[in-house]
Design a protein around this motif. Structure first.
Motif, PDB file in Angstrom:
ATOM      1  N   GLY A  19      24.561  96.589 -69.499  1.00  0.00           N
ATOM      2  CA  GLY A  19      25.574  95.663 -69.024  1.00  0.00           C
ATOM      3  C   GLY A  19      26.942  95.937 -69.637  1.00  0.00           C
ATOM      4  N   ARG A  20      26.972  96.229 -70.927  1.00  0.00           N
ATOM      5  CA  ARG A  20      28.242  96.535 -71.579  1.00  0.00           C
ATOM      6  C   ARG A  20      28.810  97.866 -71.095  1.00  0.00           C
ATOM      7  N   LEU A  21      27.920  98.834 -70.848  1.00  0.00           N
ATOM      8  CA  LEU A  21      28.370 100.132 -70.348  1.00  0.00           C
ATOM      9  C   LEU A  21      28.962  99.996 -68.953  1.00  0.00           C
ATOM     10  N   VAL A  22      28.290  99.251 -68.096  1.00  0.00           N
ATOM     11  CA  VAL A  22      28.815  99.017 -66.746  1.00  0.00           C
ATOM     12  C   VAL A  22      30.128  98.241 -66.815  1.00  0.00           C
ATOM     13  N   GLY A  23      30.235  97.301 -67.753  1.00  0.00           N
ATOM     14  CA  GLY A  23      31.474  96.564 -67.903  1.00  0.00           C
ATOM     15  C   GLY A  23      32.646  97.451 -68.271  1.00  0.00           C
ATOM     16  N   SER A  24      32.367  98.555 -68.946  1.00  0.00           N
ATOM     17  CA  SER A  24      33.430  99.479 -69.340  1.00  0.00           C
ATOM     18  C   SER A  24      33.742 100.513 -68.270  1.00  0.00           C
ATOM     19  N   LEU A  25      32.698 101.060 -67.637  1.00  0.00           N
ATOM     20  CA  LEU A  25      32.898 102.194 -66.734  1.00  0.00           C
ATOM     21  C   LEU A  25      32.679 101.882 -65.263  1.00  0.00           C
ATOM     22  N   GLY A  26      31.943 100.817 -64.940  1.00  0.00           N
ATOM     23  CA  GLY A  26      31.606 100.538 -63.553  1.00  0.00           C
ATOM     24  C   GLY A  26      30.288 101.191 -63.168  1.00  0.00           C
ATOM     25  N   VAL A  27      29.650 100.643 -62.138  1.00  0.00           N
ATOM     26  CA  VAL A  27      28.308 101.111 -61.778  1.00  0.00           C
ATOM     27  C   VAL A  27      28.303 102.561 -61.306  1.00  0.00           C
ATOM     28  N   ARG A  28      29.338 102.968 -60.552  1.00  0.00           N
ATOM     29  CA  ARG A  28      29.307 104.326 -59.999  1.00  0.00           C
ATOM     30  C   ARG A  28      29.414 105.375 -61.096  1.00  0.00           C
ATOM     31  N   SER A  29      30.306 105.167 -62.056  1.00  0.00           N
ATOM     32  CA  SER A  29      30.468 106.145 -63.136  1.00  0.00           C
ATOM     33  C   SER A  29      29.215 106.221 -64.001  1.00  0.00           C
ATOM     34  N   VAL A  30      28.613 105.077 -64.286  1.00  0.00           N
ATOM     35  CA  VAL A  30      27.405 105.084 -65.110  1.00  0.00           C
ATOM     36  C   VAL A  30      26.272 105.800 -64.391  1.00  0.00           C
ATOM     37  N   ALA A  31      26.092 105.508 -63.104  1.00  0.00           N
ATOM     38  CA  ALA A  31      25.029 106.176 -62.338  1.00  0.00           C
ATOM     39  C   ALA A  31      25.289 107.675 -62.245  1.00  0.00           C
ATOM     40  N   THR A  32      26.544 108.054 -62.020  1.00  0.00           N
ATOM     41  CA  THR A  32      26.895 109.472 -61.954  1.00  0.00           C
ATOM     42  C   THR A  32      26.580 110.160 -63.270  1.00  0.00           C
ATOM     43  N   GLY A  33      26.925 109.501 -64.382  1.00  0.00           N
ATOM     44  CA  GLY A  33      26.660 110.094 -65.687  1.00  0.00           C
ATOM     45  C   GLY A  33      25.186 110.286 -65.955  1.00  0.00           C
ATOM     46  N   LEU A  34      24.364 109.306 -65.571  1.00  0.00           N
ATOM     47  CA  LEU A  34      22.924 109.449 -65.772  1.00  0.00           C
ATOM     48  C   LEU A  34      22.367 110.603 -64.945  1.00  0.00           C
ATOM     49  N   LEU A  35      22.794 110.679 -63.685  1.00  0.00           N
ATOM     50  CA  LEU A  35      22.299 111.743 -62.812  1.00  0.00           C
ATOM     51  C   LEU A  35      22.815 113.105 -63.231  1.00  0.00           C
ATOM     52  N   SER A  36      23.991 113.142 -63.844  1.00  0.00           N
ATOM     53  CA  SER A  36      24.598 114.413 -64.244  1.00  0.00           C
ATOM     54  C   SER A  36      24.176 114.857 -65.632  1.00  0.00           C
ATOM     55  N   GLY A  37      23.426 114.040 -66.326  1.00  0.00           N
ATOM     56  CA  GLY A  37      22.946 114.439 -67.635  1.00  0.00           C
ATOM     57  C   GLY A  37      23.942 114.291 -68.759  1.00  0.00           C
ATOM     58  N   PRO A  55      25.499 113.359 -72.127  1.00  0.00           N
ATOM     59  CA  PRO A  55      24.932 112.910 -73.397  1.00  0.00           C
ATOM     60  C   PRO A  55      25.585 111.603 -73.839  1.00  0.00           C
ATOM     61  N   ALA A  56      25.020 110.992 -74.845  1.00  0.00           N
ATOM     62  CA  ALA A  56      25.556 109.716 -75.327  1.00  0.00           C
ATOM     63  C   ALA A  56      27.006 109.846 -75.752  1.00  0.00           C
ATOM     64  N   ARG A  57      27.366 110.969 -76.376  1.00  0.00           N
ATOM     65  CA  ARG A  57      28.741 111.157 -76.843  1.00  0.00           C
ATOM     66  C   ARG A  57      29.741 111.147 -75.696  1.00  0.00           C
ATOM     67  N   GLU A  58      29.367 111.730 -74.556  1.00  0.00           N
ATOM     68  CA  GLU A  58      30.300 111.735 -73.421  1.00  0.00           C
ATOM     69  C   GLU A  58      30.482 110.333 -72.867  1.00  0.00           C
ATOM     70  N   PHE A  59      29.397 109.569 -72.770  1.00  0.00           N
ATOM     71  CA  PHE A  59      29.543 108.179 -72.349  1.00  0.00           C
ATOM     72  C   PHE A  59      30.443 107.422 -73.322  1.00  0.00           C
ATOM     73  N   ALA A  60      30.232 107.647 -74.626  1.00  0.00           N
ATOM     74  CA  ALA A  60      31.028 106.938 -75.631  1.00  0.00           C
ATOM     75  C   ALA A  60      32.498 107.306 -75.524  1.00  0.00           C
ATOM     76  N   ASP A  61      32.788 108.588 -75.307  1.00  0.00           N
ATOM     77  CA  ASP A  61      34.182 109.017 -75.175  1.00  0.00           C
ATOM     78  C   ASP A  61      34.833 108.383 -73.952  1.00  0.00           C
ATOM     79  N   ARG A  62      34.099 108.297 -72.885  1.00  0.00           N
ATOM     80  CA  ARG A  62      34.665 107.717 -71.658  1.00  0.00           C
ATOM     81  C   ARG A  62      34.880 106.213 -71.797  1.00  0.00           C
ATOM     82  N   THR A  63      33.975 105.515 -72.503  1.00  0.00           N
ATOM     83  CA  THR A  63      34.195 104.085 -72.704  1.00  0.00           C
ATOM     84  C   THR A  63      35.390 103.842 -73.613  1.00  0.00           C
ATOM     85  N   ALA A  64      35.628 104.757 -74.547  1.00  0.00           N
ATOM     86  CA  ALA A  64      36.784 104.611 -75.439  1.00  0.00           C
ATOM     87  C   ALA A  64      38.091 104.722 -74.667  1.00  0.00           C
ATOM     88  N   ASP A  65      38.070 105.512 -73.596  1.00  0.00           N
ATOM     89  CA  ASP A  65      39.275 105.702 -72.783  1.00  0.00           C
ATOM     90  C   ASP A  65      39.407 104.666 -71.676  1.00  0.00           C
TER      91      ASP A  65
END
Length: 424
Positions: free
Chosen positions: A55-73, A75-85
């Motif tokens: 829920g917090r991840l979707v709140g930061s990036l939106g459902v499409r970006s989170v789903a794309t990231g999961l399907l694209s593989g 890593p946790a660090r890339e998700f963290a960097d994107r939420t920071a931005d």
């Protein structure tokens, strides 16, 4: 799943998506991109209900970006960097939380199972509701990051938006006394214009649903599994009748089986979707006390029906009256007053569109902290030794959760034990 599967999934399921979103478009909801619909379904498919990290991840990036990231593989660090931005929520998950989340979600990425789930939803004529749809039940948004990303509905989706609504819950092994109270309460509330919300289970739930139907009222059943599989099996006919005039609802994708954890998480939706919750009959270990705990944590009005002091079937209700500040109610008129009283406390504002301080705090709790909070009482302190068997957690985990609850103002020390603090 490969990097380019996201758009492929939207194209492959385009026909089914048009069918399952028909209810939302008829309700006047704005157009939603097919990829966003697929993203919401996919995230619900790979996660467990109430996953606050997601829920917090979707709140930061939106459902499409989170789903794309999961399907694209990613890593946790890339998700963290994107939420920071990102310019979304100010409390994105940590890299450690994201790594644990990915370890939970990614193994469930099964293309064939996902496509079958959507096809099954279309086959049983289930409809998908998304936040922002006209029929979306606004009360569930008070769950914050633990709110569902989507809801599956069989029946009349507009039933979810009807107000006022009252959750009537209680023991599966109901006594004749409890069933009598449930019949009278449900019918009386229907006569007063209430929709009846419950969990479709045996005992009090089923009796409340049947009474509402007999009174030609609206009733809504929240399930702990997919809406393609009516559960319990003995209530298949009843749930079918509910879907004819009301709604059968779940946040889980079609094909998902009910589990103990999913029942507990289902209870939070019952409490959040209704304007108030009443426990009609409950033993000291009844699952309906979990629903009551969610209602109290959300600041919803909570009522309990007293029973004979010698009856184990009413011991849970008596505990709610003694420890959770539940209001003693004995008939439909008094239950209806719960909603009127809650509205007066909130002045002219809509209580369900303005979460209180306790709701905002709940947004950042872990599942373990929620579990401990559910079993704490307001009046009687409980020791760590008592909390360990009650929560099914280790003493260390209980202590950690209590420390977090203390820091957020939801729990406090009292002598040798701990108590739940009253919502502000």
């Amino acid at each position: 799943m490969s990097r380019n599967l996201f758009e492929d999934l939207a194209q492959q399921t385009a026909g089914e998506l048009g069918a399952i979103r028909a209810a939302g478009s008829r309700a006047g909801a704005g157009a939603v991109e097919p990829t966003d619909v697929v993203a919401s379904i996919l995230l619900g498919f790979v996660s467990e209900p109430g996953d606050g990290v997601l829920g917090r991840l979707v709140g930061s990036l939106g459902v499409r970006s989170v789903a794309t990231g999961l399907l694209s593989g990613w890593p946790a660090r890339e998700f963290a960097d994107r939420t920071a931005d990102a310019s979304g929520r100010s409390d994105p998950p940590s890299t450690r939380e994201l790594a644990a989340g990915i370890a939970r979600w990614r193994p469930r990425l099964d293309r064939d199972a996902f496509v079958r789930s959507i096809a099954q939803a279309a086959r049983v004529r289930a409809r998908l509701l998304l936040p922002g749809d006209a029929d979306w039940p606004g009360g569930v948004d008070d769950l914050g990051v633990h709110a569902p990303l989507a809801l599956w509905v069989r029946g009349r989706s507009s039933a979810l938006a009807e107000t006022p609504s009252m959750a009537l819950v209680g023991a599966r092994a109901a006594s004749g006394y409890g069933e009598h109270v449930a019949v009278e309460a449900s019918a009386g509330l229907v006569d007063r214009g209430f929709a009846i919300v419950s969990g479709g289970a045996y005992g009090i739930d089923g009796t409340a649903h049947r009474s509402a139907l007999a009174a030609n009222g609206t009733t809504i059943a929240f399930l702990a599994g997919g809406v393609d599989r009516f559960y319990p099996a003995g209530h298949e006919a009843l749930l079918g009748r509910i879907a004819t005039t009301g709604a059968v609802v779940s946040e889980l994708a079609c094909g998902a089986a009910p589990t103990r954890w999913r029942f507990l998480q289902r209870n939070r939706l019952i409490a959040a979707a209704a304007a108030a919750t009443v426990v009609l009959e409950a033993g000291v270990r009844s699952g309906s006390l979990n629903t009551a705990g969610h209602a109290a944590a959300l600041g919803r009005p909570l009522g309990a029906v007293p029973g004979p002091v010698t009856s184990p079937s009413s011991a849970g209700c008596h505990r709610l009256l003694r420890e959770f500040d539940a209001v003693c109610v004995t008939d439909a008129a008094q239950m209806a007053e719960l909603v009127a009283f809650g509205a007066e406390e909130d002045g002219d504002d809509d209580a369900r569109s303005r979460p209180g301080a306790a709701t905002r705090t709940l947004e950042v709790l872990t599942p373990e902290e929620h579990r401990v909070l559910d079993v704490l009482g307001i009046r009687r302190a409980r020791t760590v030794r008592e909390l360990v068997p009650a929560t099914g957690m280790t003493a260390g985990d209980v202590l950690g959760a209590l420390g977090a609850l203390d820091a957020t103002g939801l729990a406090a020390r009292s002598g040798d034990g701990w108590v739940r603090r009253r919502p502000e």
